[in-house]
Design a protein around this motif. Structure first.
Motif, short mmCIF file in Angstrom:
data_model
loop_
_atom_site.label_atom_id
_atom_site.label_comp_id
_atom_site.label_asym_id
_atom_site.label_seq_id
_atom_site.Cartn_x
_atom_site.Cartn_y
_atom_site.Cartn_z
N VAL A 4 40.15 18.48 10.53
CA VAL A 4 40.01 17.64 11.79
C VAL A 4 39.02 16.54 11.42
CG1 VAL A 4 39.09 17.50 14.08
CG2 VAL A 4 39.94 19.74 13.44
N ASP A 5 39.69 15.33 11.51
CA ASP A 5 39.35 14.02 11.17
C ASP A 5 38.90 13.28 12.73
OD1 ASP A 5 39.48 14.24 8.59
OD2 ASP A 5 41.33 12.98 8.45
N TRP A 6 37.72 12.93 12.76
CA TRP A 6 37.38 12.28 14.03
C TRP A 6 36.41 11.06 13.79
CZ3 TRP A 6 32.03 11.89 14.95
CH2 TRP A 6 31.09 12.60 13.93
N SER A 7 36.33 10.22 14.84
CA SER A 7 35.37 9.01 14.92
C SER A 7 34.70 8.74 16.27
CB SER A 7 36.29 7.98 14.18
OG SER A 7 37.28 7.68 15.14
N SER A 8 34.04 7.94 16.12
CA SER A 8 33.49 7.52 17.56
C SER A 8 33.09 6.02 17.45
CB SER A 8 32.47 8.24 18.07
OG SER A 8 31.88 7.85 19.37
N PRO A 33 41.44 5.81 27.02
CA PRO A 33 42.09 5.32 25.90
C PRO A 33 41.45 5.22 24.63
CG PRO A 33 41.98 3.82 28.01
CD PRO A 33 41.13 5.05 28.15
N VAL A 34 42.08 4.91 23.43
CA VAL A 34 41.33 4.84 22.24
C VAL A 34 40.79 3.62 21.85
CG1 VAL A 34 41.86 5.27 19.69
CG2 VAL A 34 42.94 6.75 21.31
N PRO A 35 39.53 3.50 21.75
CA PRO A 35 38.90 1.91 21.45
C PRO A 35 39.28 1.39 20.21
CG PRO A 35 37.33 3.88 21.19
CD PRO A 35 38.68 4.54 21.75
N ALA A 36 39.49 0.32 20.40
CA ALA A 36 39.74 -0.61 19.14
C ALA A 36 38.39 -0.90 18.26
CB ALA A 36 40.31 -1.81 19.70
N VAL A 41 43.64 10.60 19.59
CA VAL A 41 43.30 10.87 21.06
C VAL A 41 41.74 10.80 21.26
CG1 VAL A 41 43.29 12.76 22.70
CG2 VAL A 41 45.07 12.68 21.06
N ALA A 42 41.28 10.26 22.23
CA ALA A 42 39.89 10.01 22.67
C ALA A 42 39.61 10.86 23.75
CB ALA A 42 39.73 8.58 23.15
N LEU A 43 38.88 11.75 23.49
CA LEU A 43 38.31 12.86 24.44
C LEU A 43 36.94 12.21 25.22
CD1 LEU A 43 38.55 16.04 22.45
CD2 LEU A 43 39.87 15.16 24.20
N LYS A 44 36.95 12.25 26.42
CA LYS A 44 35.89 11.84 27.34
C LYS A 44 34.59 12.81 27.11
CE LYS A 44 38.60 10.29 31.31
NZ LYS A 44 38.92 10.55 32.48
N PRO A 45 33.39 12.31 27.48
CA PRO A 45 32.23 13.25 27.10
C PRO A 45 32.47 14.63 27.50
CG PRO A 45 31.61 11.26 27.89
CD PRO A 45 32.98 11.14 28.04
N GLU A 94 27.28 13.67 25.65
CA GLU A 94 27.26 13.45 27.06
C GLU A 94 27.47 12.15 27.71
OE1 GLU A 94 23.95 14.41 30.60
OE2 GLU A 94 23.16 14.27 28.26
N ARG A 95 27.85 11.12 26.63
CA ARG A 95 28.04 9.78 27.14
C ARG A 95 29.12 8.84 26.45
NH1 ARG A 95 22.09 9.25 26.73
NH2 ARG A 95 22.50 8.24 24.77
N HIS A 96 29.43 9.57 25.20
CA HIS A 96 30.31 8.54 24.31
C HIS A 96 31.62 9.29 24.21
CE1 HIS A 96 27.09 5.91 24.12
NE2 HIS A 96 26.54 6.67 23.73
N LEU A 97 32.81 8.67 23.92
CA LEU A 97 34.02 9.12 23.51
C LEU A 97 33.95 9.85 22.03
CD1 LEU A 97 36.36 6.49 24.65
CD2 LEU A 97 35.79 8.36 25.78
N LEU A 98 34.84 10.75 21.96
CA LEU A 98 35.15 11.20 20.66
C LEU A 98 36.42 11.00 20.40
CD1 LEU A 98 34.67 13.37 18.16
CD2 LEU A 98 35.51 15.07 19.65
#
Length: 179
Positions: free
Chosen positions: A141-145, A45-48, A114-118, A87-91
């Motif tokens: 490509v725009d990304w956040s975490s 799930p995409v974090p708020a 879209v939230a990608l797992k580690p 290795e530990r956080h969502l992208l």
């Protein structure tokens, strides 16, 4: 020997790209549209909330290459690949835009972030017959975490078969300012 290896590689990657398009249900006229490939267990799930990190990456995708002193046009299939390097956080992939050689928007690949797992990834397929991008196409490509993370690895693989010749190359994304 080297030529045989390149042809074999081009055939394998070309078959892979074609096979991925078939898996996604594209054919004929629909092949001119991008296909986003992602397995369901690669997402979360995409974090708020406000992101702790964000960026933008420009990736050249050469869907058409001019060869033979301008006498030959080679059309390439393309595969944009976005990898979460954490290795530990969502992208969170916020947006993917495909632009033509004049910088005009051709298509947006995602309807929502879209939230990608580690270490998970997603791919966007451009069919070999899709020449809308021209000789200087690119992806933004725009990304956040929600956490500070390593920058994602974003590349494009281009493959073409022309007669008995196979061609392939990789284009690496470069970070640019995100407004």
């Amino acid at each position: 020997m080297r030529r045989a290896v390149m042809l074999a590689f081009a055939a394998i990657v070309g078959g892979l790209v074609g096979g991925l398009a078939l898996l996604a249900g594209t054919s004929g006229a629909a092949a001119a549209e991008q296909t986003v490939m992602i397995v369901p267990d690669a997402t979360a799930p995409v974090p708020a909330g406000t992101p702790a990190a964000r960026g933008r990456i420009l990736v050249p995708l050469h869907s058409t290459v001019i060869a033979g002193g301008g006498r030959t046009r080679l059309n390439f299939s393309g595969l944009l690949s976005i990898h979460n390097a954490s290795e530990r956080h969502l992208l969170v992939v916020d947006a993917i835009e495909y632009r033509d050689q004049a910088g005009r928007l051709i298509e947006r690949s995602l309807d929502k972030p879209v939230a990608l797992k580690p270490f998970a990834s997603l791919q966007v397929v451009i069919a070999q017959e899709d020449v809308r991008g021209g000789i200087g196409a690119s992806f933004l490509v725009d990304w956040s975490s929600p956490e500070a993370i390593d920058e994602p690895v974003v590349e494009a693989v281009m493959v073409a078969v022309h007669g008995t010749q196979g061609y392939s190359f990789v284009s690496t994304g470069r970070r640019i300012a995100r407004p």
